[in-house]
Design an enzyme around this catalytic site. Structure first.
Site, PDB file in Angstrom:
ATOM      1  N   ASN A 209       0.837  -1.194   0.000  1.00 62.81           N
ATOM      2  CA  ASN A 209       0.000   0.000   0.000  1.00 62.81           C
ATOM      3  C   ASN A 209       0.875   1.247   0.000  1.00 62.81           C
ATOM      4  O   ASN A 209       2.102   1.150  -0.014  1.00 62.81           O
ATOM      5  CB  ASN A 209      -0.961  -0.031   1.192  1.00 62.81           C
ATOM      6  CG  ASN A 209      -0.211  -0.155   2.494  1.00 62.81           C
ATOM      7  OD1 ASN A 209       0.609   0.689   2.827  1.00 62.81           O
ATOM      8  ND2 ASN A 209      -0.459  -1.231   3.227  1.00 62.81           N
ATOM      9  N   ASP A 277      -4.682  -6.042   4.421  1.00 61.16           N
ATOM     10  CA  ASP A 277      -5.763  -6.891   4.935  1.00 61.16           C
ATOM     11  C   ASP A 277      -5.770  -8.257   4.268  1.00 61.16           C
ATOM     12  O   ASP A 277      -6.310  -9.211   4.804  1.00 61.16           O
ATOM     13  CB  ASP A 277      -7.124  -6.213   4.693  1.00 61.16           C
ATOM     14  CG  ASP A 277      -7.292  -5.001   5.588  1.00 61.16           C
ATOM     15  OD1 ASP A 277      -6.767  -5.021   6.712  1.00 61.16           O
ATOM     16  OD2 ASP A 277      -7.918  -4.012   5.141  1.00 61.16           O
ATOM     17  N   LYS A 287       8.562 -16.871 -10.837  1.00 61.99           N
ATOM     18  CA  LYS A 287       7.864 -15.732 -11.444  1.00 61.99           C
ATOM     19  C   LYS A 287       6.699 -16.222 -12.319  1.00 61.99           C
ATOM     20  O   LYS A 287       6.886 -17.106 -13.166  1.00 61.99           O
ATOM     21  CB  LYS A 287       8.845 -14.922 -12.288  1.00 61.99           C
ATOM     22  CG  LYS A 287       8.249 -13.647 -12.814  1.00 61.99           C
ATOM     23  CD  LYS A 287       9.253 -12.849 -13.626  1.00 61.99           C
ATOM     24  CE  LYS A 287       8.519 -11.734 -14.330  1.00 61.99           C
ATOM     25  NZ  LYS A 287       9.285 -11.187 -15.420  1.00 61.99           N
ATOM     26  N   ASP A 304      -5.230 -10.077  12.005  1.00 63.31           N
ATOM     27  CA  ASP A 304      -5.516  -8.725  12.502  1.00 63.31           C
ATOM     28  C   ASP A 304      -4.601  -8.476  13.708  1.00 63.31           C
ATOM     29  O   ASP A 304      -4.881  -8.913  14.831  1.00 63.31           O
ATOM     30  CB  ASP A 304      -6.998  -8.614  12.889  1.00 63.31           C
ATOM     31  CG  ASP A 304      -7.386  -7.176  13.229  1.00 63.31           C
ATOM     32  OD1 ASP A 304      -6.505  -6.431  13.718  1.00 63.31           O
ATOM     33  OD2 ASP A 304      -8.548  -6.811  13.001  1.00 63.31           O
ATOM     34  N   ILE A 305      -3.495  -7.797  13.478  1.00 70.21           N
ATOM     35  CA  ILE A 305      -2.455  -7.623  14.511  1.00 70.21           C
ATOM     36  C   ILE A 305      -2.996  -6.844  15.704  1.00 70.21           C
ATOM     37  O   ILE A 305      -2.828  -7.230  16.862  1.00 70.21           O
ATOM     38  CB  ILE A 305      -1.221  -6.905  13.907  1.00 70.21           C
ATOM     39  CG1 ILE A 305      -0.644  -7.775  12.788  1.00 70.21           C
ATOM     40  CG2 ILE A 305      -0.178  -6.594  14.977  1.00 70.21           C
ATOM     41  CD1 ILE A 305       0.460  -7.116  11.990  1.00 70.21           C
ATOM     42  N   LYS A 336     -14.196   0.824  15.176  1.00 69.66           N
ATOM     43  CA  LYS A 336     -12.899   0.148  15.369  1.00 69.66           C
ATOM     44  C   LYS A 336     -12.485   0.205  16.851  1.00 69.66           C
ATOM     45  O   LYS A 336     -12.025  -0.783  17.423  1.00 69.66           O
ATOM     46  CB  LYS A 336     -11.846   0.861  14.504  1.00 69.66           C
ATOM     47  CG  LYS A 336     -10.474   0.230  14.531  1.00 69.66           C
ATOM     48  CD  LYS A 336      -9.589   0.838  13.436  1.00 69.66           C
ATOM     49  CE  LYS A 336      -8.240   0.148  13.385  1.00 69.66           C
ATOM     50  NZ  LYS A 336      -7.415   0.596  12.269  1.00 69.66           N
TER      51      LYS A 336
END
Ligand SMILES: Cc1cc2nc3c(=O)[nH]c(=O)nc-3n(C[C@H](O)[C@H](O)[C@H](O)COP(=O)(O)O)c2cc1C
Length: 408
Positions: A209, A277, A287, A304-305, A336
């Site tokens: 990301n 996620d 490859k 989910d840490i 959350k």
């Protein structure tokens, strides 16, 4: 801050010009004191020009001890908020460790009540010498600080430990020693996650990301500065900050393992990492080749840490989360906060590409008491300092409330 930069006689003295300039650019007042040996490597003219302040000590124009009605060594010792010696010779370490005052710098070092910070630089044989190590240990026992010398090829051609720490690290150490410590965080272990995670599709491609890790690194520096013992679990490529124990990770699974190994003895967690996620269900060992027609990628959820660590926390541990939302950010953050049992969420409005990679950012803290006034817009380093000050205040409010319950 008002900083005295002591420069002693080693080849690395040329780097102190860069340090003087950096500190002056950061807004500090910097006065240099050169030893006689130091003045063989760098000139007072260079240092005066860079700092806009006089250069003291061995000075071809004025000499070591200038005729001065104000008693210069005492005036300088009182003027300083911090005295840093960079580079520091074995000779100067030895003199100060044993209370000797034979020139202006060593006299100021004895007379000052300010924090003293050493950045030693010397041949590795000298650095490893038991006499030098004993002198260094003695200085540390007086409360002095050190920016450890690094490893590498030294000016003498030898390879080993003794290289002057890089200028940026010395500036970081100065920042740390110049920051007042906060009671609720001083000496406490704080675990911080930062940066993107990378989930490999094959040996050359990866899912990631836009996070750089800059905000988490600034938080690590800000918690470090107020006295927290920070352990940073870091994804991405940014350099690790000075004075922070850093573990580098790649995937969400690695980040979780690194955190779990450190969570039990931490006072709190700051989860600033942008954890992927999803990850590819089956990363290819080779490859993946181009194919004709439509292609699809099967994804599975990563652990989910934040939820995992929060669910295993003790009552004396605290957890701060971040929410980067592009719409309905406050409602999303509130859910959350509740779902993961956090103490606070710092809400980051990332609509239109804000936050990730940006220089300026705004965070809105949300706790079980409600929404707090936003912090920022500020540069990420200033914002991180605001977050730490805000959270330290919350911890103190909490501690005071607990005391009142115990002592009605
Ligand atoms: C070329 C050269 C390089 C030197 N480099 C260092 C050094 O890196 N570290 C050190 O401790 N001493 C070094 N020395 C020895 C110091 O200059 C010497 O011990 C001197 O007395 C130190 O004085 P001062 O501590 O007052 O600056 C070097 C000497 C020379 C001639």
């Amino acid at each position: 801050m008002q900083i005295i930069l002591g420069i002693t006689g080693g080849v690395a003295a040329y780097k102190s010009a860069e340090l003087a300039r950096l500190l002056a650019n950061q807004g500090h007042r910097v006065r240099c004191i050169l030893t006689e040996a130091g003045a063989r490597f760098i000139t007072p003219l260079t240092l005066t020009s860079l700092t806009g302040e006089p250069c003291y000590g061995s000075n071809p124009d004025q000499g070591e001890w200038r005729a001065n009605p104000s008693i210069e060594h005492i005036e300088l010792a009182r003027w300083a908020d911090l005295v840093v010696v960079a580079p520091a010779t074995a000779n100067m370490l030895g003199k100060t460790a044993n209370g000797l005052a034979t020139d202006l710098l060593s006299t100021v070092l004895l007379a000052t009540r300010a924090q003293v910070l050493w950045a030693p630089a010397m041949n590795s044989g000298m650095w490893e010498n038991p006499a030098v190590q004993a002198n260094m240990a003695r200085l540390l026992s007086f409360g002095h600080g050190i920016v450890e010398p690094g490893e590498g090829v030294l000016a003498c051609g030898e390879e080993g430990t003794g290289k002057l720490a890089d200028v940026a690290s010395i500036a970081e150490a100065i920042r740390f020693h110049g920051t007042p410590k906060l009671r609720s965080l001083n000496g406490r272990k704080v675990l911080i996650t930062s940066g993107p995670t990378r989930e490999d599709l094959d040996p050359v491609r990866t899912l990631t990301n836009r996070s750089t890790g800059a905000m988490g690194i600034e938080l690590a520096r800000a918690f470090r500065d107020v006295g927290a013992r920070v352990q940073l679990v870091l994804g991405g490529d940014l350099p690790a900050p000075w004075g922070v124990e850093t573990v580098r990770v790649r995937s969400a699974q690695q980040m979780l393992q690194a955190c779990e190994a450190r969570w039990a003895d931490s006072a709190g967690l700051v989860a600033a990492a942008a954890v992927a996620d999803q990850r590819p269900e089956a990363p290819a060992p080779e490859k993946v080749k181009k194919v004709q027609g439509p292609e699809s990628l099967a994804l599975v959820r990563t652990p989910d840490i934040l939820a995992t660590l929060s669910s295993s926390r003790r009552s004396d541990q605290w957890v701060l989360g971040f929410a980067a939302e592009s719409q309905n950010h406050l409602e999303q953050a509130l859910s959350k906060l509740k779902a993961k049992g956090l103490d606070a969420v710092l809400v980051n409005d990332v609509q239109g590409g804000r936050a990730f990679g940006a220089q300026v950012n705004t965070l809105t803290p949300l706790t079980h008491q409600g929404q707090h006034p936003s912090l920022g817009p500020l540069s990420k380093d200033r914002l991180a300092q605001e977050v730490v000050q805000w959270w330290a205040r919350q911890l103190e409010i909490r501690e005071n409330a607990q005391l009142q319950v115990i002592q009605p």
